[in-house]
Motif scaffolding. Structure first.
Motif, PDB file in Angstrom:
ATOM      1  N   GLU A 231      53.876 -27.256  20.189  1.00 37.99           N
ATOM      2  CA  GLU A 231      53.896 -26.189  21.186  1.00 37.99           C
ATOM      3  C   GLU A 231      52.468 -25.727  21.467  1.00 37.99           C
ATOM      4  O   GLU A 231      51.596 -25.825  20.622  1.00 37.99           O
ATOM      5  CB  GLU A 231      54.735 -25.011  20.676  1.00 37.99           C
ATOM      6  CG  GLU A 231      56.205 -25.350  20.459  1.00 37.99           C
ATOM      7  CD  GLU A 231      56.988 -24.181  19.915  1.00 37.99           C
ATOM      8  OE1 GLU A 231      56.469 -23.045  19.966  1.00 37.99           O
ATOM      9  OE2 GLU A 231      58.108 -24.397  19.429  1.00 37.99           O
ATOM     10  N   GLU A 232      52.274 -25.225  22.669  1.00 37.64           N
ATOM     11  CA  GLU A 232      50.991 -24.701  23.161  1.00 37.64           C
ATOM     12  C   GLU A 232      49.983 -25.806  23.468  1.00 37.64           C
ATOM     13  O   GLU A 232      49.111 -26.148  22.664  1.00 37.64           O
ATOM     14  CB  GLU A 232      50.386 -23.713  22.171  1.00 37.64           C
ATOM     15  CG  GLU A 232      49.184 -22.953  22.726  1.00 37.64           C
ATOM     16  CD  GLU A 232      49.520 -22.167  24.011  1.00 37.64           C
ATOM     17  OE1 GLU A 232      48.666 -22.111  24.918  1.00 37.64           O
ATOM     18  OE2 GLU A 232      50.651 -21.633  24.114  1.00 37.64           O
ATOM     19  N   PRO A 233      50.091 -26.391  24.662  1.00 41.05           N
ATOM     20  CA  PRO A 233      49.103 -27.384  25.100  1.00 41.05           C
ATOM     21  C   PRO A 233      47.758 -26.720  25.395  1.00 41.05           C
ATOM     22  O   PRO A 233      47.670 -25.507  25.585  1.00 41.05           O
ATOM     23  CB  PRO A 233      49.735 -27.955  26.372  1.00 41.05           C
ATOM     24  CG  PRO A 233      50.590 -26.842  26.900  1.00 41.05           C
ATOM     25  CD  PRO A 233      51.122 -26.141  25.687  1.00 41.05           C
ATOM     26  N   LEU A 234      46.714 -27.529  25.451  1.00 40.81           N
ATOM     27  CA  LEU A 234      45.361 -27.040  25.701  1.00 40.81           C
ATOM     28  C   LEU A 234      44.667 -27.956  26.696  1.00 40.81           C
ATOM     29  O   LEU A 234      44.885 -29.168  26.692  1.00 40.81           O
ATOM     30  CB  LEU A 234      44.541 -27.028  24.410  1.00 40.81           C
ATOM     31  CG  LEU A 234      45.052 -26.204  23.229  1.00 40.81           C
ATOM     32  CD1 LEU A 234      44.281 -26.589  21.974  1.00 40.81           C
ATOM     33  CD2 LEU A 234      44.921 -24.727  23.510  1.00 40.81           C
ATOM     34  N   THR A 287      50.251 -25.409  17.826  1.00 44.85           N
ATOM     35  CA  THR A 287      48.884 -25.877  17.576  1.00 44.85           C
ATOM     36  C   THR A 287      48.087 -24.887  16.730  1.00 44.85           C
ATOM     37  O   THR A 287      47.188 -25.292  15.979  1.00 44.85           O
ATOM     38  CB  THR A 287      48.134 -26.131  18.904  1.00 44.85           C
ATOM     39  OG1 THR A 287      48.225 -24.973  19.729  1.00 44.85           O
ATOM     40  CG2 THR A 287      48.702 -27.325  19.638  1.00 44.85           C
ATOM     41  N   ASP A 288      48.431 -23.601  16.818  1.00 44.82           N
ATOM     42  CA  ASP A 288      47.716 -22.605  16.018  1.00 44.82           C
ATOM     43  C   ASP A 288      47.887 -22.836  14.518  1.00 44.82           C
ATOM     44  O   ASP A 288      47.073 -22.373  13.715  1.00 44.82           O
ATOM     45  CB  ASP A 288      48.217 -21.190  16.351  1.00 44.82           C
ATOM     46  CG  ASP A 288      47.705 -20.698  17.694  1.00 44.82           C
ATOM     47  OD1 ASP A 288      46.778 -21.327  18.243  1.00 44.82           O
ATOM     48  OD2 ASP A 288      48.234 -19.692  18.203  1.00 44.82           O
ATOM     49  N   GLU A 289      48.937 -23.542  14.123  1.00 43.12           N
ATOM     50  CA  GLU A 289      49.221 -23.735  12.707  1.00 43.12           C
ATOM     51  C   GLU A 289      48.288 -24.753  12.040  1.00 43.12           C
ATOM     52  O   GLU A 289      48.186 -24.771  10.803  1.00 43.12           O
ATOM     53  CB  GLU A 289      50.670 -24.182  12.525  1.00 43.12           C
ATOM     54  CG  GLU A 289      51.696 -23.150  12.995  1.00 43.12           C
ATOM     55  CD  GLU A 289      53.105 -23.707  12.997  1.00 43.12           C
ATOM     56  OE1 GLU A 289      53.289 -24.870  12.569  1.00 43.12           O
ATOM     57  OE2 GLU A 289      54.018 -23.003  13.449  1.00 43.12           O
ATOM     58  N   TRP A 290      47.630 -25.597  12.832  1.00 45.15           N
ATOM     59  CA  TRP A 290      46.852 -26.676  12.217  1.00 45.15           C
ATOM     60  C   TRP A 290      45.513 -26.984  12.887  1.00 45.15           C
ATOM     61  O   TRP A 290      44.627 -27.579  12.269  1.00 45.15           O
ATOM     62  CB  TRP A 290      47.673 -27.968  12.202  1.00 45.15           C
ATOM     63  CG  TRP A 290      48.254 -28.354  13.548  1.00 45.15           C
ATOM     64  CD1 TRP A 290      49.471 -28.016  14.033  1.00 45.15           C
ATOM     65  CD2 TRP A 290      47.616 -29.121  14.581  1.00 45.15           C
ATOM     66  NE1 TRP A 290      49.653 -28.532  15.295  1.00 45.15           N
ATOM     67  CE2 TRP A 290      48.539 -29.218  15.652  1.00 45.15           C
ATOM     68  CE3 TRP A 290      46.383 -29.750  14.699  1.00 45.15           C
ATOM     69  CZ2 TRP A 290      48.234 -29.903  16.837  1.00 45.15           C
ATOM     70  CZ3 TRP A 290      46.084 -30.447  15.873  1.00 45.15           C
ATOM     71  CH2 TRP A 290      47.015 -30.512  16.925  1.00 45.15           C
ATOM     72  N   LEU A 291      45.319 -26.567  14.140  1.00 45.41           N
ATOM     73  CA  LEU A 291      44.153 -27.035  14.882  1.00 45.41           C
ATOM     74  C   LEU A 291      42.836 -26.543  14.287  1.00 45.41           C
ATOM     75  O   LEU A 291      41.877 -27.320  14.169  1.00 45.41           O
ATOM     76  CB  LEU A 291      44.251 -26.616  16.350  1.00 45.41           C
ATOM     77  CG  LEU A 291      43.112 -27.085  17.260  1.00 45.41           C
ATOM     78  CD1 LEU A 291      42.951 -28.599  17.196  1.00 45.41           C
ATOM     79  CD2 LEU A 291      43.356 -26.644  18.703  1.00 45.41           C
ATOM     80  N   ASP A 292      42.774 -25.293  13.880  1.00 48.10           N
ATOM     81  CA  ASP A 292      41.512 -24.776  13.351  1.00 48.10           C
ATOM     82  C   ASP A 292      41.081 -25.535  12.095  1.00 48.10           C
ATOM     83  O   ASP A 292      39.911 -25.888  11.939  1.00 48.10           O
ATOM     84  CB  ASP A 292      41.637 -23.281  13.046  1.00 48.10           C
ATOM     85  CG  ASP A 292      41.749 -22.440  14.316  1.00 48.10           C
ATOM     86  OD1 ASP A 292      41.745 -23.026  15.421  1.00 48.10           O
ATOM     87  OD2 ASP A 292      41.850 -21.202  14.202  1.00 48.10           O
TER      88      ASP A 292
END
Length: 303
Positions: A231-234, A287-292
């Motif tokens: 969820e949450e494309p960039l 994406t907030d769960e792993w991208l950083d």
């Protein structure tokens, strides 16, 4: 119930993670490999050394073999697909071709996330004269090859086919594509991102998420194409800004007329509709769960 799974392309990136998950689930796992890349699995797996693009070698290697599941990570063209049908027809209960969000790249924008049915594989022309196995054309043939491979498998109909159309996969230091590393390096070096459309968002998923989804798909009984993405494309602009924020650096960017100045910089959005997978019971992360953390791992890898 333990199954016998064959993974074609299980020695790097999320293919290696897929093998880990299958072993964890108690599967008997065989990997097909040319033997060039090492793997960490030791005696826990069986190995078949074979060139996936050599039909004669593939026929000999799997003449008497049967599998519950074949995960084909290396099906890049209709020639590869044809080899699979002639080698595995009648010998596998489930054949999972790993495809890509890029299969949708040639479609006109619909103004909404892309559904599996938007790609009319039955209508795809299969180019039998193209030199698909020419290594110098691997990049230029990638998208057409994936689409035509799927079209061949669908038309042939001899394999119990699942086509997993994965979002763009971002991983840690083993991500050989260099796409996330591009943004990490650009930010660290104080470079300027050239982007076309800040609203042209793209679906992503982490390498571990891709492996999780493939392992899950193998345990189900549905067939046909299925989209997979977090969820949450960039957009490329969003990703560049995210990298700068995580690394506590300034983000320098300039808008230009033509897309393609960096990885994931597209003129139009390329977002997957994951309704089918969710209706089948899968839940994707954000994406907030792993991208950083993924960005930080890349930064450490390239110091």
């Amino acid at each position: 119930m333990p199954k016998h799974s064959l993974v074609i392309g299980g020695t790097r990136f999320f293919g290696k993670l897929l093998v880990q998950r299958l072993l964890r689930a108690g599967h008997r796992v065989t990997i097909a490999t040319r033997g060039y890349a090492p793997d960490p699995f030791g005696s826990r797996i069986e190995r078949v050394r074979v060139d996936r693009r050599n039909e004669h070698a593939m026929r000999n290697a799997f003449r008497d073999a049967t599998f519950d599941i074949v995960y084909d990570q290396m099906c890049y063209s209709p020639l590869d697909a044809a080899i699979s049908t002639r080698v595995f027809a009648g010998k596998v209960r489930r054949y999972i071709m790993t495809s890509t969000i890029d299969a949708y790249r040639g479609l006109e924008s619909t103004g909404r996330p892309l559904r599996e049915s938007d790609l009319a594989v039955h209508a795809q022309r299969i180019d039998t004269g193209y030199p698909w196995h020419d290594p110098q054309r691997a990049t230029e043939s990638y998208i057409a090859g994936k689409v035509q491979a799927e079209a061949y498998l669908v038309r042939d109909g001899s394999l119990p086919l699942v086509t997993v159309r994965l979002a763009h996969v971002l991983g840690g230091p083993e991500d050989f594509t260099g796409r996330l590393a591009y943004y990490v390096d650009l930010v660290r070096q104080g470079g300027t991102l050239r982007y076309a459309n800040p609203q042209a968002r793209v679906s992503f998923m982490e390498a571990a998420g891709a492996a999780d989804f493939l392992a899950w798909a193998g345990a189900q009984d549905f067939t046909g194409p299925v989209n997979a993405g977090a969820e949450e494309p960039l957009s490329a602009y969003d990703l560049h800004a995210r990298v700068a924020r995580v690394l506590d650096e300034s983000a320098h960017s300039v808008q230009v007329a033509q897309a393609g100045g960096s990885p994931f910089d597209f003129a139009q959005p390329l977002v997957l509709d994951t309704t089918r997978a969710r209706a089948l019971g899968y839940r994707f992360g954000h994406t907030d769960e792993w991208l950083d953390d993924t960005i930080r791992h890349h930064d450490l890898a390239f110091i």
